[in-house]
Design a protein around this motif. Structure first.
Motif, PDB file in Angstrom:
ATOM      1  N   ASN A 172       0.865  -1.174   0.000  1.00  0.00           N
ATOM      2  CA  ASN A 172       0.000   0.000   0.000  1.00  0.00           C
ATOM      3  C   ASN A 172       0.903   1.225   0.000  1.00  0.00           C
ATOM      4  O   ASN A 172       1.298   1.724   1.047  1.00  0.00           O
ATOM      5  CB  ASN A 172      -0.917  -0.009   1.226  1.00  0.00           C
ATOM      6  N   ASP A 173       1.264   1.701  -1.178  1.00  0.00           N
ATOM      7  CA  ASP A 173       2.306   2.715  -1.312  1.00  0.00           C
ATOM      8  C   ASP A 173       1.924   4.049  -0.695  1.00  0.00           C
ATOM      9  O   ASP A 173       0.791   4.526  -0.840  1.00  0.00           O
ATOM     10  CB  ASP A 173       2.622   2.941  -2.791  1.00  0.00           C
ATOM     11  N   SER A 174       2.894   4.655  -0.044  1.00  0.00           N
ATOM     12  CA  SER A 174       2.744   6.011   0.468  1.00  0.00           C
ATOM     13  C   SER A 174       2.953   6.997  -0.678  1.00  0.00           C
ATOM     14  O   SER A 174       3.460   6.652  -1.753  1.00  0.00           O
ATOM     15  CB  SER A 174       3.769   6.275   1.563  1.00  0.00           C
ATOM     16  N   LYS A 175       2.600   8.263  -0.436  1.00  0.00           N
ATOM     17  CA  LYS A 175       2.815   9.298  -1.452  1.00  0.00           C
ATOM     18  C   LYS A 175       4.294   9.436  -1.771  1.00  0.00           C
ATOM     19  O   LYS A 175       4.665   9.674  -2.932  1.00  0.00           O
ATOM     20  CB  LYS A 175       2.242  10.630  -0.970  1.00  0.00           C
TER      21      LYS A 175
ATOM     22  N   ASP B 168       5.827   9.173  -5.426  1.00  0.00           N
ATOM     23  CA  ASP B 168       6.572  10.283  -6.025  1.00  0.00           C
ATOM     24  C   ASP B 168       7.897   9.819  -6.625  1.00  0.00           C
ATOM     25  O   ASP B 168       8.423  10.460  -7.549  1.00  0.00           O
ATOM     26  CB  ASP B 168       6.835  11.363  -4.975  1.00  0.00           C
ATOM     27  N   ILE B 169       8.452   8.724  -6.095  1.00  0.00           N
ATOM     28  CA  ILE B 169       9.703   8.183  -6.628  1.00  0.00           C
ATOM     29  C   ILE B 169       9.465   7.414  -7.918  1.00  0.00           C
ATOM     30  O   ILE B 169      10.158   7.605  -8.930  1.00  0.00           O
ATOM     31  CB  ILE B 169      10.384   7.266  -5.594  1.00  0.00           C
ATOM     32  N   TYR B 170       8.463   6.553  -7.901  1.00  0.00           N
ATOM     33  CA  TYR B 170       8.287   5.620  -9.016  1.00  0.00           C
ATOM     34  C   TYR B 170       7.370   6.132 -10.131  1.00  0.00           C
ATOM     35  O   TYR B 170       7.540   5.742 -11.296  1.00  0.00           O
ATOM     36  CB  TYR B 170       7.763   4.275  -8.496  1.00  0.00           C
ATOM     37  N   ASP B 171       6.411   6.988  -9.807  1.00  0.00           N
ATOM     38  CA  ASP B 171       5.477   7.435 -10.841  1.00  0.00           C
ATOM     39  C   ASP B 171       6.177   8.127 -12.012  1.00  0.00           C
ATOM     40  O   ASP B 171       5.811   7.892 -13.179  1.00  0.00           O
ATOM     41  CB  ASP B 171       4.417   8.351 -10.228  1.00  0.00           C
TER      42      ASP B 171
ATOM     43  N   ALA C 158       5.876   6.896 -15.854  1.00  0.00           N
ATOM     44  CA  ALA C 158       5.462   7.817 -16.914  1.00  0.00           C
ATOM     45  C   ALA C 158       6.487   7.829 -18.042  1.00  0.00           C
ATOM     46  O   ALA C 158       6.128   7.868 -19.235  1.00  0.00           O
ATOM     47  CB  ALA C 158       5.285   9.222 -16.330  1.00  0.00           C
ATOM     48  N   HIS C 159       7.755   7.813 -17.676  1.00  0.00           N
ATOM     49  CA  HIS C 159       8.821   7.785 -18.690  1.00  0.00           C
ATOM     50  C   HIS C 159       8.724   6.521 -19.543  1.00  0.00           C
ATOM     51  O   HIS C 159       8.835   6.592 -20.777  1.00  0.00           O
ATOM     52  CB  HIS C 159      10.179   7.843 -17.990  1.00  0.00           C
TER      53      HIS C 159
ATOM     54  N   ALA D 234       7.990  -3.173 -14.311  1.00  0.00           N
ATOM     55  CA  ALA D 234       9.082  -2.370 -13.776  1.00  0.00           C
ATOM     56  C   ALA D 234       9.269  -2.612 -12.281  1.00  0.00           C
ATOM     57  O   ALA D 234      10.399  -2.751 -11.796  1.00  0.00           O
ATOM     58  CB  ALA D 234       8.816  -0.886 -14.043  1.00  0.00           C
ATOM     59  N   GLU D 235       8.158  -2.668 -11.543  1.00  0.00           N
ATOM     60  CA  GLU D 235       8.237  -2.930 -10.109  1.00  0.00           C
ATOM     61  C   GLU D 235       8.891  -4.271  -9.830  1.00  0.00           C
ATOM     62  O   GLU D 235       9.690  -4.416  -8.902  1.00  0.00           O
ATOM     63  CB  GLU D 235       6.832  -2.921  -9.496  1.00  0.00           C
TER      64      GLU D 235
END
Length: 495
Positions: free
Chosen positions: A397-400, A404-407, A411-412, A437-438
């Motif tokens: 359950n990812d935190s913000k 912010d690191i992976y999004d 997107a890239h 990717a994860e």
């Protein structure tokens, strides 16, 4: 999600059903398939209801707390402890994880079957293929004997094979590709291994059957069919009697490429609902959600219904919120309701099932380690860090901060990889580009690094301290997920 923060309710070793009320028929014959049913030697139908013994002979990161893959976890622990202490600790762990008390507790829930996942590495070394280690069979025999004493069936589940039969952590390959399908040497080894297993358990009435491959994910869809045909012939050459439980392709969810029905075989699907996981739509019992559950189930069992063969749901179940979540009671009530809705579907179709999983550190288990155990105390800071980094896929359950690191990376990848090329990467569309990717960055690379960090927690431990850590997994040091167990117990009384 932080399983180490779960409160300590009543002990799991407290009996929930008076022993004298158990009236199960003694097991005295090998099960067989008759039409759409599994029947005993008297021809009476048997519906198998139970749980998987996950995290034991095939360890998984979210179940016991290590990051990454089992073989990497073991290698890191070996480097820190040395051979003698390493063998001592894991011998104790394997003994304590499932004792006679566990079998008794399981039977007291009214359930009748345990699925035993195992890793090929217990039985065969990659540098010495074809030479089978007796200690692997000793561990498996011990579990079966403890189950037999409580009148329980077992299903033998090969959960990890050389090269990995799927792309995920639980096949313990250490890579993001299912190489098992690319190397005939790997497949031949497992064919021979199953002959060895079948020879060892031929005539054992407490073995309900053999599950030759957990959650295969064959990109070509055809290699799996060839393997099943070969393994069925090999097993039958030494043991013509036991049932085979064959998983569908793509993580036991896809039977569209299955063309033939093998004799005395049950076909196995897995029925996880994302409505029972964080970061997804939550189950609230709406008519639309119930219809969605039914459609998903009907799709997965179409092959079985069309061919008039039994259905076994080898895995299902949500993950549960910890007390660190302010709304954990509300969340978990929704997930218990989801379990009940799924069980209702299975009863209507007389489906045998095996919930995932029996024992863990607090995500899914019928019982879980008490926060007061040596294991949970030692790992608490590390588990907090691992949960914050989101390295385990199951229940993440990812935190913000993590998003912010992976999004930006996701997107890239979406920008530079044309959608038509992504669609060629199996399993798609089951996995989006983010999942691929994860898998590589978080669960493999970051998991391997964190594995070294966790192993350091064991440095300098004495034999007594290692024994205490392993003993954390004893049933008397666990607590019940009481509401889940009550749901399963009630269902076991229905037919």
């Amino acid at each position: 999600m932080a399983p180490h923060e779960i409160e300590d309710p009543k002990s799991a070793s407290e009996s929930t059903i008076p022993r004298q009320l158990l009236r199960r028929k003694p097991i005295n014959s090998i099960l067989k398939v008759r039409g759409t049913e599994i029947v005993d030697g008297d021809g009476e139908p048997v519906i198998l209801k139970g749980a998987g013994l996950g995290g034991h002979m095939n360890m998984e990161n979210f179940i016991t707390g290590f990051p990454g893959h089992e073989h990497e976890h073991r290698a890191a622990i070996l480097e820190v402890l040395g051979q003698e202490k390493y063998e001592f600790f894991f011998d104790k762990f394997l003994d304590y994880f499932f004792t006679a008390s566990d079998a008794k507790f399981f039977a007291e829930q009214g359930l009748n079957c345990i699925r035993i996942p195992f890793n090929y590495r217990h039985f065969e070394d990659d540098l010495n293929p074809g030479v089978y280690k007796p200690e692997g069979f000793r561990i498996l025999d011990r579990i079966i004997e403890r189950c037999a004493a409580e009148n329980l069936y077992v299903v033998l589940d090969l959960h990890a094979v050389p090269g990995g039969q799927n792309q995920d952590w639980h096949s313990d390959s250490g890579v993001h590709k299912a190489l098992f399908w690319q190397f005939m040497e790997f497949q031949n080894r497992m064919i021979n291994f199953w002959k060895e297993i079948a020879s060892h358990y031929k005539g054992n009435v407490h073995v309900a059957g053999y599950n030759p491959l957990n959650e295969p994910a064959d990109p070509a869809h055809t290699n799996l069919q060839v393997f099943y045909t070969r393994v069925e012939k090999a097993i039958r050459s030494v043991d013509p009697d036991h049932i085979l439980f064959l998983d569908g392709n793509t993580y036991a969810m896809d039977f569209t490429h299955f063309k033939t029905v093998l004799p005395n075989t049950v076909y196995a699907m897995h029925d996880y609902s994302m409505m029972g996981f964080p970061m997804c739509e939550q189950y609230t019992g709406t008519a639309a959600q119930d219809a969605s559950l039914k459609r998903s189930f009907d799709r997965k069992v179409e092959f079985m219904r069309k061919n008039g063969v039994p259905i076994w749901n080898g895995e299902f179940g949500p993950v549960y919120a910890s007390t660190s979540d302010a709304e954990h009671e509300k969340i978990n009530q929704g997930r218990y309701s989801l379990i009940q809705a799924q069980l209702k579907i299975y009863r209507e179709s007389r489906v045998s099932w095996s919930i995932w999983t029996y024992k863990d550190i607090g995500y899914q288990g019928m019982v879980y380690l008490s926060p007061s155990t040596a294991w949970m105390k030692l790992l608490k800071p590390f588990l907090t860090k691992k949960a914050a980094l989101g390295t385990d896929f199951w229940g993440r359950n990812d935190s913000k901060e993590i998003q912010d690191i992976y999004d930006p990376l996701f997107a890239h990848l979406r920008d530079v990889v044309p959608a038509e090329f992504h669609k060629r990467r199996y399993p798609s569309p089951l996995w989006g580009i983010e999942r691929h990717a994860e898998r590589v960055l978080r669960e493999m690379l970051m998991g391997e690094y964190l594995g070294f960090e966790m192993a350091e927690l064991f440095r300098g431990k004495t034999f007594d301290e290692l024994d205490e850590l392993a003993a954390s997994f004893k049933l008397e040091n666990c607590v019940q997920r009481s509401e889940l167990n009550e749901i399963l117990k009630k269902d076991s009384e229905l037919h």
